[in-house]
Design a protein around this motif. Structure first.
Motif, PDB file in Angstrom:
ATOM      1  N   ALA A  10       0.813  -1.234  -0.026  1.00 59.12           N
ATOM      2  CA  ALA A  10      -0.091   0.100   0.009  1.00 59.12           C
ATOM      3  C   ALA A  10       0.825   1.204   0.115  1.00 59.12           C
ATOM      4  O   ALA A  10       0.547   2.312  -0.819  1.00 59.12           O
ATOM      5  N   LEU A  11       1.780   1.226   0.822  1.00 56.49           N
ATOM      6  CA  LEU A  11       2.939   2.409   0.846  1.00 56.49           C
ATOM      7  C   LEU A  11       3.377   2.584  -0.436  1.00 56.49           C
ATOM      8  O   LEU A  11       3.412   3.822  -1.128  1.00 56.49           O
ATOM      9  N   TRP A  12       3.790   1.693  -1.155  1.00 61.61           N
ATOM     10  CA  TRP A  12       4.539   1.961  -2.384  1.00 61.61           C
ATOM     11  C   TRP A  12       3.563   2.113  -3.729  1.00 61.61           C
ATOM     12  O   TRP A  12       4.068   3.089  -4.287  1.00 61.61           O
ATOM     13  N   GLY A  13       2.673   1.471  -3.412  1.00 65.25           N
ATOM     14  CA  GLY A  13       1.493   1.821  -4.664  1.00 65.25           C
ATOM     15  C   GLY A  13       1.044   3.560  -4.392  1.00 65.25           C
ATOM     16  O   GLY A  13       1.067   4.169  -5.469  1.00 65.25           O
ATOM     17  N   GLY A  14       0.787   3.915  -3.262  1.00 61.99           N
ATOM     18  CA  GLY A  14       0.602   5.498  -2.979  1.00 61.99           C
ATOM     19  C   GLY A  14       1.616   6.259  -3.536  1.00 61.99           C
ATOM     20  O   GLY A  14       1.498   7.171  -4.195  1.00 61.99           O
ATOM     21  N   LEU A  15       3.048   5.984  -3.004  1.00 63.24           N
ATOM     22  CA  LEU A  15       4.114   6.780  -3.284  1.00 63.24           C
ATOM     23  C   LEU A  15       4.327   6.840  -4.931  1.00 63.24           C
ATOM     24  O   LEU A  15       4.615   7.711  -5.255  1.00 63.24           O
ATOM     25  N   LEU A  16       4.420   5.677  -5.343  1.00 60.39           N
ATOM     26  CA  LEU A  16       4.578   5.466  -6.860  1.00 60.39           C
ATOM     27  C   LEU A  16       3.498   6.262  -7.651  1.00 60.39           C
ATOM     28  O   LEU A  16       3.668   6.653  -8.981  1.00 60.39           O
ATOM     29  N   SER A  17       2.190   6.517  -7.037  1.00 56.90           N
ATOM     30  CA  SER A  17       1.405   7.371  -7.867  1.00 56.90           C
ATOM     31  C   SER A  17       1.621   8.746  -7.969  1.00 56.90           C
ATOM     32  O   SER A  17       1.258   9.565  -9.004  1.00 56.90           O
ATOM     33  N   VAL A  18       2.439   9.138  -7.070  1.00 58.08           N
ATOM     34  CA  VAL A  18       2.776  10.529  -7.189  1.00 58.08           C
ATOM     35  C   VAL A  18       3.794  11.133  -8.415  1.00 58.08           C
ATOM     36  O   VAL A  18       3.345  11.973  -8.983  1.00 58.08           O
ATOM     37  N   VAL A  93      -3.042   3.240  -3.316  1.00 57.22           N
ATOM     38  CA  VAL A  93      -2.493   2.763  -1.933  1.00 57.22           C
ATOM     39  C   VAL A  93      -3.250   1.531  -2.145  1.00 57.22           C
ATOM     40  O   VAL A  93      -2.790   0.507  -1.778  1.00 57.22           O
ATOM     41  N   ILE A  94      -4.627   1.415  -2.429  1.00 52.42           N
ATOM     42  CA  ILE A  94      -5.457   0.344  -2.244  1.00 52.42           C
ATOM     43  C   ILE A  94      -5.052  -0.839  -3.299  1.00 52.42           C
ATOM     44  O   ILE A  94      -4.810  -2.076  -2.829  1.00 52.42           O
ATOM     45  N   ALA A  95      -4.485  -0.159  -4.527  1.00 50.14           N
ATOM     46  CA  ALA A  95      -4.031  -1.238  -5.632  1.00 50.14           C
ATOM     47  C   ALA A  95      -2.899  -1.816  -5.264  1.00 50.14           C
ATOM     48  O   ALA A  95      -2.566  -3.100  -5.534  1.00 50.14           O
ATOM     49  N   GLY A  96      -2.133  -1.074  -4.781  1.00 52.32           N
ATOM     50  CA  GLY A  96      -0.560  -1.456  -4.162  1.00 52.32           C
ATOM     51  C   GLY A  96      -0.681  -2.595  -3.064  1.00 52.32           C
ATOM     52  O   GLY A  96      -0.281  -3.820  -3.197  1.00 52.32           O
ATOM     53  N   ILE A 120      -0.498  -6.134 -15.807  1.00 49.37           N
ATOM     54  CA  ILE A 120      -2.050  -6.575 -15.901  1.00 49.37           C
ATOM     55  C   ILE A 120      -2.719  -5.509 -14.812  1.00 49.37           C
ATOM     56  O   ILE A 120      -3.696  -5.058 -15.194  1.00 49.37           O
ATOM     57  N   MET A 121      -2.081  -5.606 -13.661  1.00 56.16           N
ATOM     58  CA  MET A 121      -2.795  -4.607 -12.440  1.00 56.16           C
ATOM     59  C   MET A 121      -2.723  -3.234 -13.041  1.00 56.16           C
ATOM     60  O   MET A 121      -3.781  -2.438 -12.825  1.00 56.16           O
ATOM     61  N   GLY A 122      -1.647  -2.618 -13.653  1.00 54.28           N
ATOM     62  CA  GLY A 122      -1.751  -1.181 -14.164  1.00 54.28           C
ATOM     63  C   GLY A 122      -2.985  -1.016 -14.981  1.00 54.28           C
ATOM     64  O   GLY A 122      -3.386   0.177 -15.040  1.00 54.28           O
ATOM     65  N   TYR A 155      -0.034   3.616 -16.974  1.00 51.47           N
ATOM     66  CA  TYR A 155      -0.399   3.004 -15.651  1.00 51.47           C
ATOM     67  C   TYR A 155       0.139   1.443 -15.606  1.00 51.47           C
ATOM     68  O   TYR A 155       0.359   1.052 -14.554  1.00 51.47           O
ATOM     69  N   MET A 156       0.595   0.963 -16.896  1.00 54.58           N
ATOM     70  CA  MET A 156       1.303  -0.288 -17.155  1.00 54.58           C
ATOM     71  C   MET A 156       2.624  -0.248 -16.332  1.00 54.58           C
ATOM     72  O   MET A 156       3.103  -1.134 -15.952  1.00 54.58           O
TER      73      MET A 156
END
Length: 555
Positions: A10-18, A93-96, A120-122, A155-156
Motif C-alpha cells: 500500500a505504501l509503495w502503491g501510493g508513493l509511486l502514484s505521485v 494505495v489500495i491497488a498496491g 495487468i494490474m496497471g 499505468y502499466m
C-alpha cells in the motif's frame, strides 16, 4: 524468500502514484494529453447524485469561509484539485496493497518473480481512468487511441514498477531481523541486512521524489506560456474609452465598497470542471441542429467564430451575474461588459423547425441548459457572448462562447458552448436534473461591503458620521430604494448611485451618525416596482439564498 506485507504494498502503491501524476502533468502541458486525476474528479461530479454534490459544496464553502482560506471560488477549485489528487493517491494505495496480498498467495516462485501480473494490474487500474477521460475530456475523446496509449501505458509502467518492487523485496533484499544461531555473527549479519534494505528504500524513494520534482517543475515551466498568454489578454482588457455610463453621478461610494466594475481577473468563476476548459479557436464551429420527436437529427447550420463576430450586429451590455449557490453577502457576484450578438439574429439566419419549442445549449464541459424559443423571440437582450471587457473570453470565463439570459442566475447560462439543438419539447438542464430550481430567477439582494470606521466625515452641522456602503441587485428589475437599520432601530433610507446599466447592481451609501460601542448594521432593498427583498432566511438550494445581510462592528 520474504513475503512483503500488504502495508508495504500500500505504501509503495501510493508513493509511486505521485511521480505517475507528475508524468501525467507533463503530458498534459506538452501535448494536452489527459490529466486523469482531474478527469476522474470531473466525472464523479457529474455522476454523483445532486444531494451528495450539494452537501459537498456546502461543506467546502463552510470550511473555506470559517478558516478564511482565500477567495471562495479560487479556494474551492484548489480544494477540488487536491481532492482529485488525493483520491488518485488512495486508489494507488489500495491497488498496491491488494497486489502484494495476491502475489503473496501465488503458489510458485516463478509466478511471483514474473512482471506480467504488475502490468495487468496497471492496465486494470488505468482502464477506468481512461474511460473517465473519454467521457469528460474533449481532447481525449477527440483522439481516443492516443489517449488510450498514454493513459494505459503510464499505468502499466506504474504496475510494472510495483511488481519489480515486490520481486526485489521478496527475493533480493533481506529482512532487517533475520534469524541466526550465533549471537555475535547474527548481530553483524542483521546489521548488514538492515543497511541493505534501508539503502534500497532510500534509493527507490529518492528516485520517486526526483521524478516527481522534475515532472512537476517541468510541467509548471511549460504551463507558464499559457498563463502568460492569458495574462496578456487580460491586461488588454479595459473600460470603454469614455469611462462608465454613470461616471458623472455625484455620489461617491463609501470607502471600502467593492469596485463598481469588476476587474476581469477578479470576476468569479463557478463551473463543473476542476480546471478551465481550453477550446482551440482554429477549426471551431458551432453546429445548430434539430432533433425531432422520432429522434432524427439534422444539422441546420454551422457557424464559425468569425461569422458570429462579424456577420451579425454586435451588441454590448454592462451586466451583473451571480451564482445561484451564492450565500447572502457572498462573493460569487460580479459585473463586467459583455459583447456578443442577439440570439434573435442567430435564429433569424436559420430555418427554425416549425415544431421546435426550445433550444438546448451544450457546453464542452458537459453542462447543458434549455431556453424557450418564445423567450428569445420576446427578449432581444438574450445574447450569444464572445467577449468580456473588450477582449475575447478567457478560457476560464468560457471561450469561445457563452450565453446571457437576463434576470436568471448563472446556472441557466452555459459557457464553453460547443453545440445547440432545437427541441420539440422542453428538457431539464444540468443542475435542474440535480434538484435545483427550474426557473432560477434572481432574487433581490443587498449587501454591506464596508463600515468605514477610519474614514469619519463631518457634515454641515459638524456631526461625526461613518460612511456605510455596499451593493443592491435585483437582476434586470432595478433598485428603487435601499434602507439601513442599526441596532434594530428604524430603517433609514440610503443614497443610491445611478447603476452602470439596467442590468447591473446599484451602489448605495449611508452616512451613519457616529456612536461609540458595539453596533449591528442591517440592509434591505426594494425593487423598482417597490417589491421588498425577501427577508425570510433561506439557503441557496434550490432557488437561491434570501435573507437580510448584517454585520457587527465595535466603534
Amino acid at each position: 524468500m520474504n513475503r512483503p506485507s500488504i502495508l508495504t504494498g500500500a505504501l509503495w502503491g501510493g508513493l509511486l502514484s505521485v511521480p505517475l501524476m507528475a508524468l501525467f502533468f507533463i503530458g498534459q502541458q506538452i501535448a494536452r494529453f489527459p490529466f486523469v486525476p482531474f478527469d476522474m474528479f470531473d466525472w464523479l461530479a457529474r455522476a454523483l447524485p445532486g444531494p451528495v454534490i450539494t452537501f459537498g459544496i456546502d461543506t467546502m464553502v463552510d470550511v473555506i469561509t470559517t478558516f478564511q482560506l482565500g477567495r471562495l471560488d479560487e479556494a474551492a477549485k484548489t480544494a477540488e484539485q487536491f481532492m482529485a489528487l488525493g483520491i488518485t493517491f488512495i486508489i494507488g494505495v489500495i491497488a498496491g496493497g491488494l497486489f502484494f496480498f495476491i502475489m503473496n498467495r501465488l503458489p510458485g516462485e516463478r509466478q511471483r518473480r514474473d512482471s506480467l501480473p504488475g502490468v495487468i494490474m496497471g492496465a486494470i487500474v488505468g482502464l477506468p481512468f481512461l474511460l473517465f477521460s473519454l467521457a469528460v475530456n474533449l481532447e481525449a475523446a477527440g483522439q481516443p487511441l492516443v489517449s488510450a496509449v498514454w493513459v494505459l501505458g503510464l499505468y502499466m509502467l506504474w504496475g510494472l514498477t510495483v511488481s519489480w518492487l515486490y520481486s526485489a523485496l521478496a527475493f533480493r533484499v533481506q529482512p532487517a531481523a533475520a534469524e541466526s544461531a550465533a549471537a555475535g555473527e547474527a548481530g553483524t549479519a542483521a546489521s548488514v541486512q538492515t543497511l541493505n534494505r534501508r539503502q534500497f528504500m532510500i534509493q527507490v524513494g529518492g528516485a520517486t521524489a526526483t521524478v516527481t520534482v522534475v515532472g512537476v517543475g517541468l510541467g509548471a515551466l511549460l504551463s507558464q506560456g499559457d498563463e502568460a498568454t492569458t495574462t496578456a489578454r487580460a491586461d488588454g482588457a479595459a473600460l470603454p474609452p469614455d469611462g462608465l455610463p454613470n461616471a458623472n453621478d455625484p455620489l461617491v461610494p463609501a470607502p471600502g465598497t467593492r469596485p463598481e466594475y469588476t476587474p476581469l481577473e477578479d470576476h468569479y468563476r463557478i463551473d463543473i470542471r476542476t480546471t478551465p476548459l481550453e477550446i482551440a479557436e482554429e477549426g471551431y464551429t458551432l453546429p445548430i441542429a434539430h432533433t425531432n420527436a422520432e429522434g432524427d437529427t439534422e444539422i441546420l447550420a454551422e457557424l464559425t467564430l468569425d461569422q458570429i463576430r462579424n456577420d451579425f450586429e454586435s451588441m454590448d451590455a454592462f451586466i451583473t451575474m451571480s451564482c445561484i449557490s451564492n450565500r447572502i453577502g457572498g462573493p460569487l457576484i460580479s459585473t463586467t461588459r459583455w459583447t456578443g450578438v442577439s440570439m434573435q439574429d442567430i435564429l433569424d439566419s436559420i430555418d427554425v423547425p416549425p415544431t421546435a419549442t426550445h433550444l438546448r445549449i451544450n457546453g464542452g464541459d458537459g453542462f447543458d441548459e434549455t431556453v424557450a424559443l418564445e423567450d428569445i423571440a420576446n427578449d432581444r437582450r438574450i445574447m450569444l457572448t464572445h467577449a468580456w471587457d473588450g477582449i475575447p473570453l478567457l478560457p476560464k470565463h468560457g471561450f469561445p462562447l457563452r450565453i446571457h439570459i437576463p434576470d436568471l442566475y448563472g446556472m441557466k447560462q452555459p459557457k464553453w458552448i460547443t453545440a445547440m439543438r432545437f427541441l420539440d419539447q422542453d428538457e431539464d438542464g444540468y443542475w435542474v436534473r440535480r434538484g435545483w430550481d427550474k426557473v432560477a430567477r434572481v432574487k433581490a439582494t443587498s449587501v454591506i461591503d464596508t463600515v468605514a470606521v477610519d474614514m469619519m466625515v463631518i457634515d454641515a452641522d459638524e456631526n461625526q458620521r461613518i460612511p456605510v456602503g455596499g451593493i443592491a441587485w435585483a437582476g434586470d428589475r432595478g433598485i428603487s430604494r435601499v434602507e439601513v437599520r442599526v441596532n434594530d432601530g428604524e430603517w433609514q433610507e440610503a443614497q443610491l448611485r445611478a447603476p452602470i446599466s439596467d442590468r447591473t447592481w446599484t451602489i448605495w451609501r449611508y452616512d451613519w451618525p457616529f456612536e461609540e460601542g458595539m453596533h449591528t448594521f442591517e440592509v434591505r432593498c426594494f425593487e423598482a416596482d417597490g417589491t421588498e427583498q425577501i427577508a425570510a432566511v433561506a439557503s441557496p438550494r434550490p432557488d437561491g439564498a434570501s435573507g437580510i445581510h448584517s454585520t457587527r462592528v465595535n466603534l
